[in-house]
Design an enzyme around this catalytic site. Structure first.
Site, PDB file in Angstrom:
ATOM      1  NE  ARG A 146      25.398  53.780  53.217  1.00  0.00           N
ATOM      2  CZ  ARG A 146      26.231  54.067  52.235  1.00  0.00           C
ATOM      3  NH1 ARG A 146      27.724  53.922  52.565  1.00  0.00           N
ATOM      4  NH2 ARG A 146      26.134  55.036  51.230  1.00  0.00           N
ATOM      5  CE1 TYR A 147      23.989  50.345  50.058  1.00  0.00           C
ATOM      6  CE2 TYR A 147      26.014  49.640  51.253  1.00  0.00           C
ATOM      7  CZ  TYR A 147      25.253  50.555  50.681  1.00  0.00           C
ATOM      8  OH  TYR A 147      26.222  51.618  49.800  1.00  0.00           O
ATOM      9  NE  ARG A 171      26.908  45.346  50.582  1.00  0.00           N
ATOM     10  CZ  ARG A 171      25.846  45.597  49.486  1.00  0.00           C
ATOM     11  NH1 ARG A 171      24.771  44.894  49.346  1.00  0.00           N
ATOM     12  NH2 ARG A 171      26.106  46.739  48.966  1.00  0.00           N
ATOM     13  CB  CYS A 207      45.255  51.492  60.274  1.00  0.00           C
ATOM     14  SG  CYS A 207      43.378  51.727  59.847  1.00  0.00           S
ATOM     15  CB  CYS A 231      44.864  55.789  53.775  1.00  0.00           C
ATOM     16  SG  CYS A 231      45.213  54.100  54.208  1.00  0.00           S
ATOM     17  CB  CYS A 273      41.119  57.058  55.981  1.00  0.00           C
ATOM     18  SG  CYS A 273      40.039  56.134  56.786  1.00  0.00           S
ATOM     19  NE  ARG A 303      34.417  53.064  58.567  1.00  0.00           N
ATOM     20  CZ  ARG A 303      34.382  52.018  58.013  1.00  0.00           C
ATOM     21  NH1 ARG A 303      35.192  51.137  57.832  1.00  0.00           N
ATOM     22  NH2 ARG A 303      33.240  51.536  57.484  1.00  0.00           N
ATOM     23  CG  ASP A 313      33.866  58.198  50.692  1.00  0.00           C
ATOM     24  OD1 ASP A 313      33.040  58.077  49.724  1.00  0.00           O
ATOM     25  OD2 ASP A 313      34.049  57.552  51.573  1.00  0.00           O
ATOM     26  CG  ASP A 324      29.585  54.710  49.464  1.00  0.00           C
ATOM     27  OD1 ASP A 324      28.551  54.816  49.291  1.00  0.00           O
ATOM     28  OD2 ASP A 324      30.090  54.259  50.610  1.00  0.00           O
ATOM     29  CE  LYS A 329      30.018  50.950  47.825  1.00  0.00           C
ATOM     30  NZ  LYS A 329      29.078  50.630  48.828  1.00  0.00           N
TER      31      LYS A 329
HETATM   32  S1  SF4 Z   1      41.634  53.571  54.582  1.00  0.00           S
HETATM   33 FE1  SF4 Z   1      41.365  54.162  56.674  1.00  0.00          FE
HETATM   34  S2  SF4 Z   1      40.671  52.595  57.938  1.00  0.00           S
HETATM   35 FE2  SF4 Z   1      41.534  51.790  55.890  1.00  0.00          FE
HETATM   36  S3  SF4 Z   1      43.393  51.127  56.303  1.00  0.00           S
HETATM   37 FE3  SF4 Z   1      43.595  53.177  55.622  1.00  0.00          FE
HETATM   38  S4  SF4 Z   1      43.518  54.616  57.234  1.00  0.00           S
HETATM   39 FE4  SF4 Z   1      42.866  52.451  57.990  1.00  0.00          FE
END
Ligand code: SF4
Length: 328
Positions: free
Chosen positions: A104-105, A108, A117, A121, A124, A126, A281, A318, A325
């Site tokens: 994206r940049y 990097r 994971c 979370c 998240c 994603r 996000d 973001d 950012k």
């Molecule tokens: S934020 Fe998403 S990618 Fe990061 S540890 Fe938590 S579930 Fe996994």
């Protein structure tokens, strides 16, 4: 689904291992992660409930709206319709260099090194993508970096790269730090928070060899700063591996000014740099965590008034298509 789950006998048995030696083994923790079934709740989410016994034990499961429990328990609000996209950053269809490798940049490159994971979370970014995403290939990543002389940093992300065995983590890190153009390899991982025993002395020593590894993690609440997390932070700092923190601003979890100030001060005390506080996000399914830009600005001002610069993170969003950012 309920905010006050009822633990099954199996879950109680696992959590009762707190004072046993195996509790401190990261492999044992991963092998005994708890799912919705163990909390006696139904989970229809494509993004399942999974939590390490260590992190589950930090939660007050008899307290409604507990700030730790809310980060891993599936909530009914996730299934309400909203105006957000499941993939606002186009990560499944992004102009990827190759599957799982994205730029994206200009300076990097990000690689999805692993797609799972130890703890999912609920907020998240994603959350809708991990199942659909592709894992990067190391040889392809190295070739992509070499072909782009402007790249000086590689972010190894996922999922959580630290769920892979030591040999695999070191194979990737060593291949990348061996490239003269690379100044830093960033390991993006929540293991210091949800699985701090992952950072064994042997792994940290091996990762420290190149002098170019950085760790980026996500503490969201002061209660996550446990003695185990503190030990991991000290081990990393003592071996010269810088650790920075990117909190996500979560309504009812860490948006109270004092809570966030306590977290930032606690991070600094443990030599973890409070780097960013991200607004949620623009992804679907997390509206119940979302704060307003106004309240985020007020938080920023409070932190500026109460913390020194080294303990004061940038409060940012973001945004899709932005080249950096966006400060609030
Ligand atoms: S934020 Fe998403 S990618 Fe990061 S540890 Fe938590 S579930 Fe996994």
């Amino acid at each position: 689904m309920s905010r006050l789950p009822k633990l099954t006998p199996r879950a109680l048995e696992i959590l009762a291992c707190r004072d046993t030696p195996e509790w401190h083994s990261w492999q044992w923790q991963v092998a005994h992660t708890l799912s919705a079934k163990e909390f006696g709740i139904e989970d229809h989410s494509a993004f399942p409930l999974r939590v390490t016994p260590y992190y589950a034990a930090l939660a007050e499961l008899t307290v409604a709206e507990d700030p730790i429990a809310r980060q891993f328990l599936v909530a009914p609000e996730e299934f309400l319709p909203d105006d957000y996209s499941p993939d606002p950053f186009g990560e499944t269809a992004h102009a990827a260099i190759a599957p799982g490798i994205k730029q994206r940049y200009s300076d990097r490159i990000l690689a999805m090194m692993n797609l799972t994971c130890s703890t999912y979370c609920r907020h998240c970014t994603r959350r809708g993508l991990l199942g659909a995403a592709c894992r990067a290939d190391l040889d392809t990543l190295v070739a992509a970096v070499k072909a782009r002389p402007s790249v000086r940093e590689v972010l190894l992300s996922g999922g959580d790269p630290l769920l892979l065995p030591d040999e695999e983590v070191l194979r990737w890190v060593n291949a990348l730090t061996a490239l003269p153009q690379i100044d830093a390899v960033r390991l993006c991982t929540r293991t210091p928070v949800v699985l701090p025993m992952r950072w064994t002395d042997a792994l940290v020593k091996a990762l420290a060899q190149s002098g170019r590894v950085w760790v980026q993690t996500q503490f969201n609440h002061p209660r996550e700063l446990t003695p185990e997390a503190e030990q991991t932070a000290a081990r990393l700092a003592n071996h010269g591996i810088p650790v920075s923190n990117q909190s996500v601003l979560l309504r009812g979890i860490n948006d109270a000014h004092e809570t966030m100030a306590t977290l930032c001060a606690g991070l600094q005390r443990r030599r973890i740099r409070p780097y960013y506080i991200f607004l949620c996000d623009p992804i679907s399914g997390i509206n119940h965590f979302r704060t307003t830009a106004e309240s985020a600005r007020a938080l920023r001002q409070y932190l500026l008034n109460h913390l020194g610069g080294l303990a004061c993170p940038r409060v940012v969003a973001d945004l899709p298509d932005a080249t950096h950012k966006t400060d609030l």
